[in-house]
Design a protein around this motif. Sequence first.
Motif, PDB file in Angstrom:
ATOM      1  N   GLN A 178      42.022  37.286  31.984  1.00  0.00           N
ATOM      2  CA  GLN A 178      41.812  37.704  33.396  1.00  0.00           C
ATOM      3  C   GLN A 178      40.732  36.511  34.002  1.00  0.00           C
ATOM      4  O   GLN A 178      40.683  36.221  34.902  1.00  0.00           O
TER       5      GLN A 178
ATOM      6  N   GLU B  16      39.406  42.376  41.991  1.00  0.00           N
ATOM      7  CA  GLU B  16      40.755  41.907  41.453  1.00  0.00           C
ATOM      8  C   GLU B  16      40.859  41.868  39.876  1.00  0.00           C
ATOM      9  O   GLU B  16      42.238  41.763  39.361  1.00  0.00           O
ATOM     10  N   PHE B  17      39.783  41.508  39.262  1.00  0.00           N
ATOM     11  CA  PHE B  17      39.952  41.217  37.711  1.00  0.00           C
ATOM     12  C   PHE B  17      38.969  42.358  37.166  1.00  0.00           C
ATOM     13  O   PHE B  17      37.943  41.805  36.748  1.00  0.00           O
TER      14      PHE B  17
ATOM     15  N   LYS C  83      41.998  31.121  40.403  1.00  0.00           N
ATOM     16  CA  LYS C  83      42.016  31.557  41.997  1.00  0.00           C
ATOM     17  C   LYS C  83      40.986  30.867  42.657  1.00  0.00           C
ATOM     18  O   LYS C  83      40.770  30.564  43.976  1.00  0.00           O
TER      19      LYS C  83
ATOM     20  N   LEU D  92      35.531  38.035  43.957  1.00  0.00           N
ATOM     21  CA  LEU D  92      36.787  38.253  43.182  1.00  0.00           C
ATOM     22  C   LEU D  92      36.805  39.233  42.316  1.00  0.00           C
ATOM     23  O   LEU D  92      37.962  39.522  41.706  1.00  0.00           O
TER      24      LEU D  92
END
Length: 754
Positions: free
Chosen positions: A545, A523-524, A552, A520
């Motif tokens: 974040q 995405e951050f 998530k 992930l």
Amino acid sequence: MVKSTQTVSPSANASVSDQVIKSGMPLRIALLVLPTARDLHAPEVAQQLPRLMPELHNSELLHTTELVTIEVEDFEANLTATIEAIEQGKLVQISTGTSSLLMMHALKAAQNRIHPHAQLAAMQIQAESTSDITTLADATMSRALNQAKRKPDSVSKRVDLPQLNSTEQFDLVCELIKDLASRTHHRDPASVSPKQAASHYWFTEHHQARVMAINLTNSATTTEGADTANCISFVVSQGTGFIAPKSIIDSKRLQFIVSADSQTGLLAGLDKLRADLSATPLIKREPLLTLMRDNLLAFETANGTYAITLQASSPEAMLQELDAMVEAVPGVMSEKGQYRTPAGSYFTAEPLGSTDQNGLAFVYPGVGTVYSDMFSELHGYFPSLYSQLEREGDLKSMFQADAIYNLDPKVAPAMPLGDLAIAGVGSSYLLTQLLVKEFKITPNFALGYSMGEASMWASLGVWKNPHALIEKTKTDPLFTSAISGRLSAVRLAWQLDESAADIVWNSFVVRSAAAPIQALLPEFPHAYLAIIQGDTCVIAGCETQCRELLAKMKKRGIAANRVTAMHTTPALEEHANVIAFYTQPLQESLPTGIKFISAASDETAISNAQGSLDSQVVARSIADTFCNTLDFTSLIHGAQSQGAKLFVELGADRQNCTLIDKIAKLDRSCGSKSGCYPCCTVPVNAKGGDDITTLLKALGQLISHRVPLSAAPLIDGLNREIALTKLEPRASGDGAAGSRHSEHSMKQTIQGEA
């Protein structure tokens, strides 16, 4: 033996007192707190003198110099007589029923290599017709400081003792001298909570001696109604001697060891120990202490394959520990397992620290493990170690004492990153010196969690002057603003200009494997996987974040609420600065038997066996760990693959032990190759636990794992305790008025600072 006895009336030596006061010259009187109030020439005292006061015994002063003994009746007159006798070259023993001081000229003490507990530098006496006793005390103390040639700001502690009789005055002065000699600072009982330490090490500024100013004041009203007051003021400074160690083992902290080559031998040893305990009149301290001492002496000469350590708080509890161990031994032997009790008794059928195994690893924790009042008791058991550390460098700064021992327990956790790092290295350094120098334990491996790598190099004789890093850590931009504070390294990595808002940074511990987090991260971009540690990870970065990433994943994270960008990509901006910071001169003689394992290259140990240690290698290994994700799981696996089996944590608390235990459990549950490695952890300290009990439990584990070590500190302590019990009948009466010390108030011996 040369001896005289003297009883003094209040006015017998007033002229001598006047001469002392009017001369204005500092006194040079050595003070030694005695372990008993009995006459030093008494046969029972002379018999124990070699153990309790070896310097005095070896000097033979008691055989060659007249000893004047004085029973306290009038403190002022007694001291005046004492000064006169000392000027004539005599020794003076001044006593009450519970306290006793030996006094002599400082030059005589030095000539006979006696290290005094304290030095009396001034005594001033003043009496006035006044009701303002405070002003009188201030004026008398000012005169005493002038006599001692000291400025008021050189006084470490001022103590005012009003309205006491002579016996109370003397007893409390003896207690204060013990504080100087034991380097102990006692807190005001009204200012501490039940969870806080009542006392701790008496820290001073570097190279500054402890100086105590004592005022004894009394006031009265005459029959004519006039107010009168008198004051005796002393200036007393610390001597080169210190109170000898308290015994780690005693009648309330018992330890026995049973060693043999087989199960049959172990069970026979346990049976013999039970018989010995049953045959010992345990209601008396001396037989119990002697039994423990003799057991340790036998262990020192034994070399059994297996060893059981038994620990308890009383003889009755020890018998219960024995019964439990007898039941446990067969199962432990058949399963090649281990057994421990809450009291600290321990047995392993698979010793991992013997010279055959070479599996002993010292593990150093990272930033943030230090806590309020840590190690508050240790100095009383290892005074020579603290004395050595104080000579080497600034001990107060090394422990960040103003924060760690602040009365507000919220201060220590809120320390800036640099201060936390200093205190962390300091705690690791102390515990390493304790194991290495006091108990002669040497590791086969060393590794550190995050900044624990710096602790590793500082503690194990690699850096020449680790104390030089203290001030640098407090002031260098690397710690104050680059990866903490304003986070200049992060601003540079994120390409933020100076007008951009402050970064809101945080880190979170989350129960998750690394792979889902790594998937992930694209995405951050301002969130990072900082640490991998068994079944948990640490993510760090922009707080928003990080929280979005956790949401998530549908995971909860525990916020550390600490600003540090270590182990994140932005820290790479500081890589060269980290190398420069940690490029330190190395010792001329480096350890050759220790393999140092860095998280940056956990599969390859750094050793000086082939001369591969140099300052650049050390600095680069720290920088590589500092600026990249820390995979603590891989670090432990790498250490295990090279032979590390027994992990001893050297630092405040036991966080690394907890992590290593979880890693080992996870390895076993998933059937990985690492799960086949033997693994055991040993914490030397634990937050919330008693310092000495935790240490003794650690030593018990190490003994059972057959780690080569010296039991001398345990044996020496018991020998002193045994000697003291022989003087107890008279010394066990009521304590001095206002005495803060019960168990150890009369248990003082003399050792010198080298």
